[in-house]
Each structure stands twice: as C-alpha cells, then as structure tokens.
Scaffold this active site. Sequence first.
Site, PDB file in Angstrom:
ATOM      1  N   ARG A   1       1.636   8.620   2.392  1.00 46.30           N
ATOM      2  CA  ARG A   1       1.763   8.101   1.024  1.00 46.30           C
ATOM      3  C   ARG A   1       3.144   8.360   0.462  1.00 46.30           C
ATOM      4  O   ARG A   1       3.653   9.482   0.521  1.00 46.30           O
ATOM      5  CB  ARG A   1       0.731   8.829   0.163  1.00 46.30           C
ATOM      6  CG  ARG A   1       0.282   8.103  -1.066  1.00 46.30           C
ATOM      7  CD  ARG A   1      -0.426   9.088  -1.958  1.00 46.30           C
ATOM      8  NE  ARG A   1       0.497   9.401  -3.018  1.00 46.30           N
ATOM      9  CZ  ARG A   1       0.261   9.229  -4.311  1.00 46.30           C
ATOM     10  NH1 ARG A   1      -0.923   8.815  -4.700  1.00 46.30           N
ATOM     11  NH2 ARG A   1       1.172   9.493  -5.199  1.00 46.30           N
TER      12      ARG A   1
ATOM     13  N   HIS B   1      -8.484   7.765 -11.056  1.00 44.56           N
ATOM     14  CA  HIS B   1      -7.262   8.291 -11.690  1.00 44.56           C
ATOM     15  C   HIS B   1      -6.101   7.326 -11.548  1.00 44.56           C
ATOM     16  O   HIS B   1      -6.097   6.426 -10.713  1.00 44.56           O
ATOM     17  CB  HIS B   1      -6.863   9.635 -11.068  1.00 44.56           C
ATOM     18  CG  HIS B   1      -6.464   9.528  -9.625  1.00 44.56           C
ATOM     19  ND1 HIS B   1      -7.363   9.295  -8.623  1.00 44.56           N
ATOM     20  CD2 HIS B   1      -5.247   9.595  -9.039  1.00 44.56           C
ATOM     21  CE1 HIS B   1      -6.733   9.239  -7.471  1.00 44.56           C
ATOM     22  NE2 HIS B   1      -5.443   9.410  -7.679  1.00 44.56           N
TER      23      HIS B   1
ATOM     24  N   HIS C   1      -7.346   4.285  -9.327  1.00 45.31           N
ATOM     25  CA  HIS C   1      -7.873   4.196  -7.963  1.00 45.31           C
ATOM     26  C   HIS C   1      -8.754   5.396  -7.649  1.00 45.31           C
ATOM     27  O   HIS C   1      -8.740   6.404  -8.368  1.00 45.31           O
ATOM     28  CB  HIS C   1      -6.764   4.002  -6.927  1.00 45.31           C
ATOM     29  CG  HIS C   1      -5.735   5.082  -6.894  1.00 45.31           C
ATOM     30  ND1 HIS C   1      -4.731   5.181  -7.826  1.00 45.31           N
ATOM     31  CD2 HIS C   1      -5.543   6.118  -6.042  1.00 45.31           C
ATOM     32  CE1 HIS C   1      -3.972   6.218  -7.549  1.00 45.31           C
ATOM     33  NE2 HIS C   1      -4.436   6.819  -6.485  1.00 45.31           N
TER      34      HIS C   1
ATOM     35  N   ASP D   1      -2.079   7.951 -10.800  1.00 44.68           N
ATOM     36  CA  ASP D   1      -1.355   9.082 -10.211  1.00 44.68           C
ATOM     37  C   ASP D   1      -0.456   9.787 -11.221  1.00 44.68           C
ATOM     38  O   ASP D   1       0.356   9.149 -11.885  1.00 44.68           O
ATOM     39  CB  ASP D   1      -0.484   8.608  -9.044  1.00 44.68           C
ATOM     40  CG  ASP D   1      -1.320   8.256  -7.829  1.00 44.68           C
ATOM     41  OD1 ASP D   1      -2.363   8.899  -7.617  1.00 44.68           O
ATOM     42  OD2 ASP D   1      -0.915   7.326  -7.102  1.00 44.68           O
TER      43      ASP D   1
HETATM   44  C1  SIN Z   1      -4.618   8.805  -3.547  1.00 40.35           C
HETATM   45  O1  SIN Z   1      -3.443   8.489  -3.514  1.00 40.35           O
HETATM   46  O2  SIN Z   1      -5.205   9.064  -4.578  1.00 40.35           O
HETATM   47  C2  SIN Z   1      -5.391   8.848  -2.238  1.00 40.35           C
HETATM   48  C3  SIN Z   1      -5.924   7.514  -1.904  1.00 40.35           C
HETATM   49  C4  SIN Z   1      -6.665   7.515  -0.591  1.00 40.35           C
HETATM   50  O3  SIN Z   1      -6.554   8.470   0.187  1.00 40.35           O
HETATM   51  O4  SIN Z   1      -7.345   6.537  -0.324  1.00 40.35           O
END
Ligand code: SIN
Length: 291
Positions: free
Chosen positions: A279, A106, A264, A108
């Site tokens: 994050r 995806h 990602h 974000d």
């Molecule tokens: C995300 O922001 O999609 C999570 C990425 C992760 O936990 O590695």
Amino acid sequence: MKEDVTRSIAVRPAAGSLGAEIEGVDLAAPLRDWIIDELRQALVAHLVLFFRDQNLTPDEHLRFSRLFGPLTRVPYVKHMDEYPDIIAVLKEADERKISTFGNAWHSDFSFLEAPPMGSVLYAKEVPSHGGDTLWANMYEAYDALSDGMKRMLDPLRAMHSGRPYGVAHAPSGVRTSRSIAIERENPQADREVAQPVVIIHPTSGRKALFVNEIYTTRFEDMTEEESRPLLAFLFRHCIRPEFTCRFRWKPGSLAIWDNRCTLHYAVNDYDGSRRLMHRTTIAGEALVGAM
Ligand code: SIN
C-alpha cells in the site's frame, strides 16, 4: 513503444454507486500522457479504480502512485525497511481471531491536518476466497440526506483522532496482527484535529460527508456523549449498501481510491490464509468545509 490507436481506455463501472474496472493498461510500462489524463479523470468520476493482472515491482508501484501526487508516510504504521513509502498490509495464515488493518469503515488517517488524497493497494498474495475490500461513496451519502439535515451539518466540524484505532474498534479479547506493526502512544496520531463534517472536494467541487467510525470522536465543542446519536446515524447512513461497491482480489489486482470522498473496509473473513498487500499513500491537502 507500440503506438496507441484507440486513444481511449476501457472504463467499466463496477457497481451503481462507485468503482470502475480499467482494462487495457499495463501499469508496469511508462504510461502516455493521455492515458494518465484519462485515469485521473476516471478517478474523479468513479472514486475508486480497479486493475487486474498487473505485475509490478515495488518501484513500478511507487512510480504509478506518484502520477496522482507526492507520496506521504503516515503515523503509527511501520513502513517497509527497503521501501519506506510502502506499507506491507499482511496477515499470516496462522494469525487467527485477530483484528486486522482497516477492518472497520474509515477514511485513511482523517485525523491528520491534511488527510491523504488517496491510496494505491496492490495484491501480492490473497486467499482463495474472502479478504475482499469494500468502498462507500460519501458524495451519495451526503446527497441522500434531507435538506434540513444538510443545512444542519454543512457548518459543523468534527474532531478526529488516531487514538481509538485498534483499541475502540478491535473486537474485545482479540489482539491486532503481529504482521503489521502498529505503534501506540504516537502524539501525532493521538491528538484531536477538527475537520469539516461536509467537505467541498478540491477537484470535483462536490459536497461529501467526511466522518468515519474509526477516527471521528465527536462534534467540535460538544461532548462524545452529546455527539454519539447523530454520529451513529451518520456512520450507519454512509454505508448503506447502495452507496458501496465490493472488490474481489486476485494476485496482481490493484486499486486506487480517493480518500476524501470514500470510506473503505477490509473484510477479515480469511483466517487460515495468508494475505499480503502493498500500500502506498498519496499526500493530500487541508480540507475545505461547505461553509
Ligand atoms: C486499508 O488500507 O485500510 C486496508 C485495505 C485492505 O487491506 O483491503
């Protein structure tokens, strides 16, 4: 502060397509302007940057993130009470066979009118093995298409919605993590927003594919059924191994990525271990299409 003599940071490509490890920068310290400039340029060139052995407080993490733009709070995910601009991405050791945050390819929050510019993910606790994150280069995914396909996709728009998150993409019969609160029935996330299928990146000026399997539901003015075959091809195409890189986290690792030209995927292969990441999300602008 110690004087910089080299006037250059070490930027080591991590894979053929995207990703670079940055060496010699302590993100807890105030950074000089030329280092900030080089990091911004490296992000444009490599799309995702990795740093090792950082020791950051949440405030230092926030300060570093803000060097790339103002932060934003995203819908449907609970942010930390003490740090409302940080999401704690957590899976506890006893949470087995659950669907985790980000465990499908995806970009974000692509269903927002102004999707985030990027994110900064900082590893607090990671499993001894597993729990890697992968990224894919959406410029290369676009460039590798035939001229005919590019001509067809350039003027198209596709609908994005947060509604399917954790529903369509959660493996059947499993529950989502209790460690990261996902709010359902959020009108800001559930409505459909049209985005260009091919964007012009606001900084590099390059064309990038902008579809992803979590949030892109159909092409504008087409049904989901009509859209499915071409979307399925694009979702597969975008994540060809040669367009990707994979990062092995250690405590103190940090990644920053550009959300407009990458996808990602957080690998959920560490049942029995605790994984805690912090994050932040950097605000973006409305995306401009190729035509
Ligand atoms: C995300 O922001 O999609 C999570 C990425 C992760 O936990 O590695």
